[in-house]
Design an enzyme around this catalytic site. Sequence first.
Site, PDB file in Angstrom:
ATOM      1  N   LYS A  31       1.833  -3.540   6.408  1.00  0.00           N
ATOM      2  CA  LYS A  31       3.005  -4.435   6.381  1.00  0.00           C
ATOM      3  C   LYS A  31       4.274  -3.663   6.022  1.00  0.00           C
ATOM      4  O   LYS A  31       5.307  -3.795   6.676  1.00  0.00           O
ATOM      5  CB  LYS A  31       2.789  -5.572   5.356  1.00  0.00           C
ATOM      6  CG  LYS A  31       1.495  -6.350   5.561  1.00  0.00           C
ATOM      7  CD  LYS A  31       1.307  -7.426   4.519  1.00  0.00           C
ATOM      8  CE  LYS A  31       1.170  -6.951   3.092  1.00  0.00           C
ATOM      9  NZ  LYS A  31      -0.039  -6.131   2.809  1.00  0.00           N
ATOM     10  N   ARG A  56       2.177 -15.086  -1.872  1.00  0.00           N
ATOM     11  CA  ARG A  56       0.814 -14.585  -2.074  1.00  0.00           C
ATOM     12  C   ARG A  56      -0.146 -15.709  -2.426  1.00  0.00           C
ATOM     13  O   ARG A  56      -1.327 -15.456  -2.600  1.00  0.00           O
ATOM     14  CB  ARG A  56       0.748 -13.591  -3.228  1.00  0.00           C
ATOM     15  CG  ARG A  56       1.571 -12.346  -3.030  1.00  0.00           C
ATOM     16  CD  ARG A  56       0.864 -11.424  -2.061  1.00  0.00           C
ATOM     17  NE  ARG A  56       0.364 -10.231  -2.637  1.00  0.00           N
ATOM     18  CZ  ARG A  56       0.977  -9.045  -2.576  1.00  0.00           C
ATOM     19  NH1 ARG A  56       2.129  -8.905  -1.987  1.00  0.00           N
ATOM     20  NH2 ARG A  56       0.411  -7.989  -3.092  1.00  0.00           N
ATOM     21  N   ARG A 103      -7.622  -5.961  -5.886  1.00  0.00           N
ATOM     22  CA  ARG A 103      -6.584  -6.468  -4.969  1.00  0.00           C
ATOM     23  C   ARG A 103      -7.211  -7.176  -3.769  1.00  0.00           C
ATOM     24  O   ARG A 103      -6.703  -8.200  -3.308  1.00  0.00           O
ATOM     25  CB  ARG A 103      -5.696  -5.318  -4.499  1.00  0.00           C
ATOM     26  CG  ARG A 103      -4.761  -4.856  -5.596  1.00  0.00           C
ATOM     27  CD  ARG A 103      -4.226  -3.475  -5.317  1.00  0.00           C
ATOM     28  NE  ARG A 103      -3.317  -3.438  -4.197  1.00  0.00           N
ATOM     29  CZ  ARG A 103      -3.003  -2.325  -3.529  1.00  0.00           C
ATOM     30  NH1 ARG A 103      -3.545  -1.176  -3.865  1.00  0.00           N
ATOM     31  NH2 ARG A 103      -2.152  -2.390  -2.539  1.00  0.00           N
ATOM     32  N   ARG A 140      -0.034   5.534  -5.968  1.00  0.00           N
ATOM     33  CA  ARG A 140       0.228   4.315  -6.727  1.00  0.00           C
ATOM     34  C   ARG A 140      -0.953   4.042  -7.654  1.00  0.00           C
ATOM     35  O   ARG A 140      -2.104   4.177  -7.237  1.00  0.00           O
ATOM     36  CB  ARG A 140       0.411   3.127  -5.769  1.00  0.00           C
ATOM     37  CG  ARG A 140       1.842   2.955  -5.318  1.00  0.00           C
ATOM     38  CD  ARG A 140       2.034   1.948  -4.239  1.00  0.00           C
ATOM     39  NE  ARG A 140       1.338   0.679  -4.379  1.00  0.00           N
ATOM     40  CZ  ARG A 140       1.462  -0.329  -3.523  1.00  0.00           C
ATOM     41  NH1 ARG A 140       2.263  -0.223  -2.483  1.00  0.00           N
ATOM     42  NH2 ARG A 140       0.797  -1.444  -3.704  1.00  0.00           N
ATOM     43  N   ARG A 178      -3.292   6.951   0.571  1.00  0.00           N
ATOM     44  CA  ARG A 178      -1.818   6.782   0.584  1.00  0.00           C
ATOM     45  C   ARG A 178      -1.161   7.539  -0.567  1.00  0.00           C
ATOM     46  O   ARG A 178      -1.692   7.604  -1.671  1.00  0.00           O
ATOM     47  CB  ARG A 178      -1.482   5.294   0.462  1.00  0.00           C
ATOM     48  CG  ARG A 178       0.012   5.036   0.294  1.00  0.00           C
ATOM     49  CD  ARG A 178       0.377   3.597   0.453  1.00  0.00           C
ATOM     50  NE  ARG A 178      -0.252   2.722  -0.506  1.00  0.00           N
ATOM     51  CZ  ARG A 178      -0.131   1.400  -0.503  1.00  0.00           C
ATOM     52  NH1 ARG A 178       0.578   0.817   0.447  1.00  0.00           N
ATOM     53  NH2 ARG A 178      -0.718   0.674  -1.415  1.00  0.00           N
TER      54      ARG A 178
HETATM   55  P1  AP5 Z   1       1.287   0.249   4.044  1.00  0.00           P
HETATM   56  O1  AP5 Z   1       2.268   0.003   5.124  1.00  0.00           O
HETATM   57  O2  AP5 Z   1       1.789   0.829   2.760  1.00  0.00           O
HETATM   58  O3  AP5 Z   1       0.407  -1.078   3.786  1.00  0.00           O
HETATM   59  P2  AP5 Z   1       0.817  -2.460   3.151  1.00  0.00           P
HETATM   60  O4  AP5 Z   1       0.211  -3.543   3.945  1.00  0.00           O
HETATM   61  O5  AP5 Z   1       2.294  -2.537   2.899  1.00  0.00           O
HETATM   62  O6  AP5 Z   1       0.004  -2.316   1.792  1.00  0.00           O
HETATM   63  P3  AP5 Z   1       0.429  -2.564   0.290  1.00  0.00           P
HETATM   64  O7  AP5 Z   1      -0.691  -1.939  -0.516  1.00  0.00           O
HETATM   65  O8  AP5 Z   1       1.802  -2.062  -0.035  1.00  0.00           O
HETATM   66  O9  AP5 Z   1       0.394  -4.065   0.220  1.00  0.00           O
HETATM   67  P4  AP5 Z   1       0.143  -4.938  -0.993  1.00  0.00           P
HETATM   68  O10 AP5 Z   1       0.425  -6.234  -0.427  1.00  0.00           O
HETATM   69  O11 AP5 Z   1      -1.138  -4.807  -1.710  1.00  0.00           O
HETATM   70  O12 AP5 Z   1       1.133  -4.292  -2.079  1.00  0.00           O
HETATM   71  P5  AP5 Z   1       2.560  -4.766  -2.595  1.00  0.00           P
HETATM   72  O13 AP5 Z   1       3.372  -3.550  -2.781  1.00  0.00           O
HETATM   73  O14 AP5 Z   1       3.084  -5.904  -1.818  1.00  0.00           O
HETATM   74  O15 AP5 Z   1       0.133   1.203   4.628  1.00  0.00           O
HETATM   75  C1  AP5 Z   1      -0.937   1.633   3.825  1.00  0.00           C
HETATM   76  C2  AP5 Z   1      -1.281   3.104   4.188  1.00  0.00           C
HETATM   77  O16 AP5 Z   1      -1.746   3.148   5.542  1.00  0.00           O
HETATM   78  C3  AP5 Z   1      -0.085   4.073   4.129  1.00  0.00           C
HETATM   79  O17 AP5 Z   1      -0.541   5.311   3.690  1.00  0.00           O
HETATM   80  C4  AP5 Z   1       0.400   4.178   5.584  1.00  0.00           C
HETATM   81  O18 AP5 Z   1       0.986   5.431   5.859  1.00  0.00           O
HETATM   82  C5  AP5 Z   1      -0.901   3.966   6.358  1.00  0.00           C
HETATM   83  N1  AP5 Z   1      -0.721   3.241   7.608  1.00  0.00           N
HETATM   84  C6  AP5 Z   1       0.073   2.142   7.823  1.00  0.00           C
HETATM   85  N2  AP5 Z   1      -0.053   1.704   9.084  1.00  0.00           N
HETATM   86  C7  AP5 Z   1      -0.938   2.552   9.701  1.00  0.00           C
HETATM   87  C8  AP5 Z   1      -1.473   2.611  11.030  1.00  0.00           C
HETATM   88  N3  AP5 Z   1      -1.134   1.716  11.978  1.00  0.00           N
HETATM   89  N4  AP5 Z   1      -2.350   3.584  11.311  1.00  0.00           N
HETATM   90  C9  AP5 Z   1      -2.725   4.491  10.362  1.00  0.00           C
HETATM   91  N5  AP5 Z   1      -2.245   4.497   9.084  1.00  0.00           N
HETATM   92  C10 AP5 Z   1      -1.363   3.526   8.762  1.00  0.00           C
HETATM   93  O19 AP5 Z   1       2.149  -5.376  -4.018  1.00  0.00           O
HETATM   94  C11 AP5 Z   1       1.721  -4.550  -5.081  1.00  0.00           C
HETATM   95  C12 AP5 Z   1       1.482  -5.402  -6.317  1.00  0.00           C
HETATM   96  O20 AP5 Z   1       2.713  -6.038  -6.729  1.00  0.00           O
HETATM   97  C13 AP5 Z   1       0.481  -6.560  -6.138  1.00  0.00           C
HETATM   98  O21 AP5 Z   1      -0.856  -6.143  -6.289  1.00  0.00           O
HETATM   99  C14 AP5 Z   1       0.935  -7.481  -7.269  1.00  0.00           C
HETATM  100  O22 AP5 Z   1       0.509  -7.021  -8.532  1.00  0.00           O
HETATM  101  C15 AP5 Z   1       2.458  -7.351  -7.210  1.00  0.00           C
HETATM  102  N6  AP5 Z   1       3.059  -8.330  -6.273  1.00  0.00           N
HETATM  103  C16 AP5 Z   1       3.750  -8.063  -5.125  1.00  0.00           C
HETATM  104  N7  AP5 Z   1       4.162  -9.214  -4.560  1.00  0.00           N
HETATM  105  C17 AP5 Z   1       3.726 -10.216  -5.357  1.00  0.00           C
HETATM  106  C18 AP5 Z   1       3.820 -11.630  -5.288  1.00  0.00           C
HETATM  107  N8  AP5 Z   1       4.440 -12.239  -4.254  1.00  0.00           N
HETATM  108  N9  AP5 Z   1       3.253 -12.358  -6.275  1.00  0.00           N
HETATM  109  C19 AP5 Z   1       2.625 -11.769  -7.310  1.00  0.00           C
HETATM  110  N10 AP5 Z   1       2.489 -10.437  -7.440  1.00  0.00           N
HETATM  111  C20 AP5 Z   1       3.036  -9.656  -6.453  1.00  0.00           C
END
Ligand code: AP5
Length: 230
Positions: free
Chosen positions: A13, A88, A166, A155, A122
């Site tokens: 994403k 979420r 997660r 991270r 990552r």
């Molecule tokens: P990447 O693009 O980073 O994946 P992503 O879907 O963004 O994954 P995240 O881990 O960032 O999502 P998340 O929802 O768990 O974390 P968030 O930061 O929102 O890609 C992942 C890897 O794959 C990278 O290395 C990339 O290079 C590679 N890649 C990407 N696309 C590829 C492809 N097509 N082919 C090959 N490789 C590829 O949240 C973190 C924390 O914050 C949560 O756990 C929670 O504690 C808190 N939080 C955030 N939002 C909320 C909310 N709304 N409510 C409560 N807590 C929240």
Amino acid sequence: MNVVFLGPPGAGKGTQAKLLAERQGWIHLSTGDLLRQEVRAGTPWGRQAEGYMKAGRLVPDEVVLEILRARLPSGRPAPNVVLDGYPRNLLQARELERLWNPEVVVYFDLPEDLLVDRLTARSSCPRCGRVYNRLTHPPQVSGLCDADRTPLEQRPDDRPEAVRTRLEVYHRETQPLLDHYQKKGILRRLPASGSVEEVFRQLSDLLSGMADPPRSRGGPARPSLGEGIL
Ligand code: AP5
């Protein structure tokens, strides 16, 4: 257009939202990035959020909403905005609908084994936020950011035990949103296992199809948002 990216951790994403911002000028709002900024700055919100994030659990709804509320763009003309990582859970979805009107929800669909591989490989730059992947997108010099040569970091929530939590949280809290948005008729599925460029091409096609209905080009009426997806 107001777009929400929904999907499990590691589905790509953030990668795709950043490309939309860089190449097409979209505003990218990531609650994960905003929370990490608060943690780094040591603000009261950051101190509240840090333990939840490290453990892979959701930060309390009221903290996330307060952080997001100030940043949701309003006014005319409405910009293209992609909201990544919010909502979420159902409560967040209902709160969001009082503030902002999601027009399309893109569901990043990826098998679980690929998610785990992507997350555990990552790394990211703590200075500029660029994201790398040991397997699929390594930096030019191992361990250093291509842009500013800052040492890359993993991270804390990409450690295997936090990744497990997660994924459990995703299945329990976030997955029910698929049904919620399906019933509203605004859910669109994006197969997310191709390369970054392949996924971006499909995403761009999907979004331009929504923004530029055939009717306005003299073609037949496009299907309404209510006409199914998955
Ligand atoms: P990447 O693009 O980073 O994946 P992503 O879907 O963004 O994954 P995240 O881990 O960032 O999502 P998340 O929802 O768990 O974390 P968030 O930061 O929102 O890609 C992942 C890897 O794959 C990278 O290395 C990339 O290079 C590679 N890649 C990407 N696309 C590829 C492809 N097509 N082919 C090959 N490789 C590829 O949240 C973190 C924390 O914050 C949560 O756990 C929670 O504690 C808190 N939080 C955030 N939002 C909320 C909310 N709304 N409510 C409560 N807590 C929240």
